[in-house]
Design an enzyme around this catalytic site. Structure first.
Site, PDB file in Angstrom:
ATOM      1  N   HIS A 162       0.829  -1.229   0.000  1.00  0.00           N
ATOM      2  CA  HIS A 162       0.000   0.000   0.000  1.00  0.00           C
ATOM      3  C   HIS A 162       0.859   1.272   0.000  1.00  0.00           C
ATOM      4  O   HIS A 162       0.435   2.298   0.550  1.00  0.00           O
ATOM      5  CB  HIS A 162      -0.945   0.047   1.205  1.00  0.00           C
ATOM      6  CG  HIS A 162      -1.684  -1.224   1.456  1.00  0.00           C
ATOM      7  ND1 HIS A 162      -2.940  -1.483   0.953  1.00  0.00           N
ATOM      8  CD2 HIS A 162      -1.322  -2.346   2.155  1.00  0.00           C
ATOM      9  CE1 HIS A 162      -3.339  -2.700   1.351  1.00  0.00           C
ATOM     10  NE2 HIS A 162      -2.356  -3.242   2.062  1.00  0.00           N
ATOM     11  N   SER A 283      13.704  20.145 -17.992  1.00  0.00           N
ATOM     12  CA  SER A 283      12.484  20.912 -18.208  1.00  0.00           C
ATOM     13  C   SER A 283      12.828  22.139 -19.033  1.00  0.00           C
ATOM     14  O   SER A 283      13.906  22.714 -18.889  1.00  0.00           O
ATOM     15  CB  SER A 283      11.894  21.319 -16.862  1.00  0.00           C
ATOM     16  OG  SER A 283      11.079  22.468 -17.018  1.00  0.00           O
ATOM     17  N   LYS A 289      15.166  20.784 -12.912  1.00  0.00           N
ATOM     18  CA  LYS A 289      14.465  19.515 -13.044  1.00  0.00           C
ATOM     19  C   LYS A 289      15.231  18.441 -13.804  1.00  0.00           C
ATOM     20  O   LYS A 289      15.948  18.716 -14.754  1.00  0.00           O
ATOM     21  CB  LYS A 289      13.122  19.740 -13.762  1.00  0.00           C
ATOM     22  CG  LYS A 289      12.164  20.580 -12.961  1.00  0.00           C
ATOM     23  CD  LYS A 289      11.317  19.726 -12.042  1.00  0.00           C
ATOM     24  CE  LYS A 289      10.300  19.029 -12.881  1.00  0.00           C
ATOM     25  NZ  LYS A 289       9.236  18.433 -12.147  1.00  0.00           N
ATOM     26  N   GLU A 296       8.319   7.239 -17.708  1.00  0.00           N
ATOM     27  CA  GLU A 296       6.911   7.626 -17.836  1.00  0.00           C
ATOM     28  C   GLU A 296       6.326   7.132 -19.155  1.00  0.00           C
ATOM     29  O   GLU A 296       5.171   6.714 -19.226  1.00  0.00           O
ATOM     30  CB  GLU A 296       6.769   9.143 -17.703  1.00  0.00           C
ATOM     31  CG  GLU A 296       6.993   9.613 -16.278  1.00  0.00           C
ATOM     32  CD  GLU A 296       7.211  11.117 -16.163  1.00  0.00           C
ATOM     33  OE1 GLU A 296       6.819  11.685 -15.147  1.00  0.00           O
ATOM     34  OE2 GLU A 296       7.783  11.728 -17.081  1.00  0.00           O
TER      35      GLU A 296
END
Ligand code: ARG
Length: 463
Positions: A162, A283, A289, A296
């Protein structure tokens, strides 16, 4: 035109474009040409082609294969295969070109054959080849997982359920969990390949070949394990694509779950691992970043593969018996799934190979709460029934929490106030390494069990 004389009019231009599949099924050229060479040999064996005709066909087809290998275009003759507007699909294109190259014998090649048994044969060959390529890509990824599991043997990390810290585990154990998922994926591909490896050629349009074509010979020549038992089934069976797409989807889902973990673990909030710069992007706006775009996309592309499976199943549902043109819609989902996996698998292998591990961050994320189970097990070893032990330790956890201290900061009196089964040696429980070591069952996270697991994984890879 393939069917010419029965028609008074040419096909509507829009319908011709609608009907056309060459722009995607040209990718079957190698399978189509292999199939046709074997078929020409079978025709010669059946006395329907002379040896000279058969050799002319072979020569022409080999040249066409070379042309395709150099590329496909609709202009500029000489650079590769030059498609014509009338090339409806790969099968008609190859036959048209063969006639240009060798003349009359080209028109004997399709004797007793239909595009229905032809396309089913081609697609099966394509799937069998794709499975072979994917199998080696998956096993390369598995090797990377094993290599990292060995390199980082002994490092502890929090195991989660979890997304809450649950129990300490070996980082190697975590990595290997994906090895076994991929192992099942390979088994599924191997299984799918078995059912793809059935020769439809000889089924004709639907009723079978009338020219005593030797189907066993064709199967052997093309590398099929068996021949299909029923011509009606053979021309419309696309189960092998559905099975392939299911295996591909599940594999992609495994990769997606791995990607999700790595995205989380490499986030500064976790900091367990660092992704190599080569696998992250910056970025356009925020200079600080470093984004896990590659992972992804691994996660994101999973949706396409699952929809490819869905698209095929929906195409098949409710089709009347034998061949229907709807079946032409089987190819793009198939090609897309293969392309997607062939891009994804090496990316994931590269991410695994180059990832760096932050041992201290993993250690620091272990908290004593994760040993509460071990504490209950301590009581069990002293004769307390597990349910009761669970309850008693719950009370201790609560006590430590209210006082804002670690479990190990409770005094022996406090432990004994909860149960007199506690004695001085209870403090030995607060040892993450001992906790991991205790889970020594086969398949568990103890160093001994994980060493055994690595050995088993290597055996699997060596096969
Ligand atoms: N391009 C077709 C396909 O992919 C080949 C088979 C055509 N057969 C037919 N009866 N029109 O399904």
């Amino acid at each position: 035109m393939l069917w010419g004389s029965r028609f008074d009019k040419a096909l509507d231009e829009l319908v011709a474009r609608f009907n056309n599949s060459f722009y995607f099924d040209w990718r079957l050229y190698d399978a189509d040409i292999r199939g046709s060479i074997a078929y020409a040999q079978a025709l010669a064996r059946a006395g329907l082609l002379t040896d000279a005709e058969m050799r002319a066909i072979e020569r022409g087809l080999n040249q066409i294969r070379d042309e395709f290998a150099r590329g496909v275009s609709s202009t500029e003759p000489g650079t590769g295969f030059v498609a014509q507007p009338d090339d409806e699909d790969i099968h008609t294109a190859v036959e048209r070109r063969l006639f240009e190259l060798i003349g009359d014998p080209a028109h004997k090649l399709h004797t007793g054959r239909s595009r229905n048994d032809q396309v089913a044969t081609d697609t099966r060959l394509y799937v069998m080849d794709a499975i072979d390529r994917l199998q080696s890509q998956v096993s390369r990824l598995q090797s990377q997982l094993v290599a990292q599991a060995e390199r980082h043997f002994g490092i502890l990390m929090p195991g989660y359920t979890h997304v809450r810290r649950a129990q300490p585990i070996l980082f190697s154990h975590y990595l290997l969990s994906f090895f076994w998922m991929l192992h099942r994926d390979r088994e599924r591909f191997a299984d799918a390949k078995k059912r793809a490896s059935v020769l439809p050629l000889g089924a004709g349009a639907l009723a079978g070949n009338p020219f005593h074509i030797d189907r066993e010979f064709l199967a052997r020549a093309l590398g099929f394990e068996r021949v299909s038992e029923n011509s009606l089934d053979a021309v419309s069976d696309r189960d092998f694509i559905a099975e392939f797409l299911f295996a591909a989807s599940l594999l992609q889902i495994h990769l997606s779950r791995l990607a999700e973990d790595l995205i989380l673990y490499s986030a500064p909030e976790f900091g367990f691992i660092a992704l190599d710069d080569a696998y992250t992007t910056g970025s356009s706006l925020m200079p600080q970043k470093k984004n896990p775009d590659a992972l992804e996309l691994v996660r994101g592309k999973t949706g396409r593969t699952i929809s490819n499976l869905q698209a095929l199943l929906i195409t098949l549902k409710g089709l009347p018996s034998t061949y229907n043109k709807d079946l032409q819609e089987d190819k793009e989902p198939l090609f897309d799934a293969v392309d997607t996996l062939e891009m994804t698998l090496p990316v994931v292998a590269g991410v695994i190979q180059t990832l760096r591990v932050n041992v201290d961050a993993m250690r620091a994320a272990l908290d004593e709460g994760m040993l509460a189970t071990d504490l209950a097990e301590y009581l069990v070893r002293r004769g307390v029934p597990f349910r009761r032990a669970h309850h008693l330790v719950g009370a201790l956890v609560k006590q430590a929490e209210t006082r804002g201290v670690k479990l190990s900061a409770l005094s022996l009196d406090e432990f004994r106030a909860v149960s007199d089964a506690f004695s001085e040696d209870v403090y030995a429980v607060f040892d993450f390494d001992a906790s991991v070591k205790a889970r020594d069952v086969f398949g568990g996270t103890s160093p001994r069990a994980v060493r055994e697991q690595i050995a088993d994984a290597k055996k699997v890879l060596a096969k």
